[in-house]
Design a protein around this motif. Structure first.
Motif: not given
Length: 360
Positions: A335-360
């Protein structure tokens, strides 16, 4: 067209880990897995000789944007945090990799430290009591010498096949579980290793290995002995270094490094298919093809930023930034779940998918 659905920011509890070890320039000490129906995700990360795990809530799809399609994170809840006790390393862990095991509730966790000590554990994602098999493989030289960056990758079809790369030793060791199969000797210091998911010349995907060594991309066939198993070498940036490589399900190979560009290679022609120049302001140390649409690629640079865009059109779709240096970067396997870990102790997690299936 790929679109971001959410961006979350979670903070590692100081009681679990307050001062992470610096690691290496390549942020390979993080692995992420989305659980069950996608309402939570597990993040595994290594600092020093230990591996830690936190569970983060993925509920809600609130999203806000800044300038130039820059995503602004929302705070996420940390459901639980713990130390993974199945990884007794004696030196700093350099890489953490997750693979899908047999059954929906089984994960395979692989870790390798700076001397090449490999530990593979089977984790039960449902039960708290982990009662699965694990094995440990010591380095071929018994850990003599100077420690350096080390990486690993699992075979795409056979998770029992593991390749371990060691930078200063200029070697890649291939194992079938704890049985050593063969060693590959590189000309330059290896900085990234991956199995090619599909090879057009008819070779089995579990037998083809891609290695970034210095400014070259080298391809190796584990079934061959001629020329040490190396079947092709492709020169990259002159005087530069390739820091990361990845493979798409269709067999394309992407590289990124000090030239701040992503180059896509077609193995059928042994030549560059496309080149996305300027996708990162600084050196690229992590890349990964999208699982939803292979025409998109994720690029991680040392300037705190992760970018997703169309590699053929050299067009950015969205990006987000951390709040300090990256210690880890990972994309979920399917799946398109991307994570990044920073030395400050923060973890960023982005979730992406095809815009046709996104319910805004």
């Amino acid at each position: 067209m790929l679109s971001a659905r959410s961006l979350r920011k979670a903070t590692i509890p100081p009681s679990l880990l307050s001062d992470p070890s610096p690691g290496c320039l390549r942020p390979t000490r993080l692995a992420v897995h989305v659980n069950g129906a996608g309402d939570t995700c597990s993040v595994y990360f290594a600092s020093g000789c230990r591996v830690y795990k936190i569970e983060i809530s993925m509920e809600g799809e609130m999203l806000s944007r800044g300038k130039e399609s820059l995503l602004i994170p929302i705070n996420a809840q940390v459901i639980s945090s713990s130390i993974v006790d199945r990884c007794p390393h004696r030196s700093e862990i350099q890489s953490v990799v997750l693979a899908e095991g047999e059954g929906d509730s089984c994960l395979i966790l692989g870790t390798v430290d700076s001397y090449g000590h490999l530990i593979v554990s089977r984790l039960d994602t449902v039960a708290d009591d982990i009662d699965r098999a694990s094995y440990s493989v010591p380095p071929r030289d018994s850990g003599v010498g100077e420690g350096s960056w080390a990486g690993l990758c699992f075979g795409p079809t056979q998770q029992s096949t593991v390749a371990v790369a060691r930078e200063l030793c200029k070697s890649i060791d291939v194992y079938d579980q704890d049985i050593h199969l063969r060693s590959l000797r590189t000309l330059w210091y290896p900085s990234s290793v991956t199995f090619i998911q599909k090879f057009p010349q008819g070779s089995e995907s579990s037998s083809m290995l891609g290695i970034a060594e210095g400014s070259q991309l080298s391809l190796w066939d584990l079934r061959m002995n001629h020329n040490g198993g190396c079947v092709q070498r492709i020169s990259g940036p002159v005087g530069g270094t390739i820091y990361s490589i990845c493979s798409s399900p269709s067999g394309l190979i992407a590289t990124g490094g000090t030239d701040r560009a992503v180059t896509i290679y077609d193995p059928r022609r042994w030549s560059a298919l496309s080149r996305w120049v300027g996708c990162s302001k600084y050196e690229i140390t992590g890349i990964s093809f999208s699982s939803v649409d292979q025409s998109f690629i994720y690029v991680q640079g040392v300037d705190y930023e992760i970018t997703c865009g169309l590699w053929r059109e050299s067009k950015r779709a969205f990006s987000f930034r951390g709040d300090s240096n990256w210690l880890g970067f990972s994309k979920c396997a399917n799946t398109d779940v991307v994570a990044g870990w920073c030395e400050s102790g923060s973890i960023f997690i982005a979730d992406a998918q095809d815009h046709l299936s996104v319910d805004w």
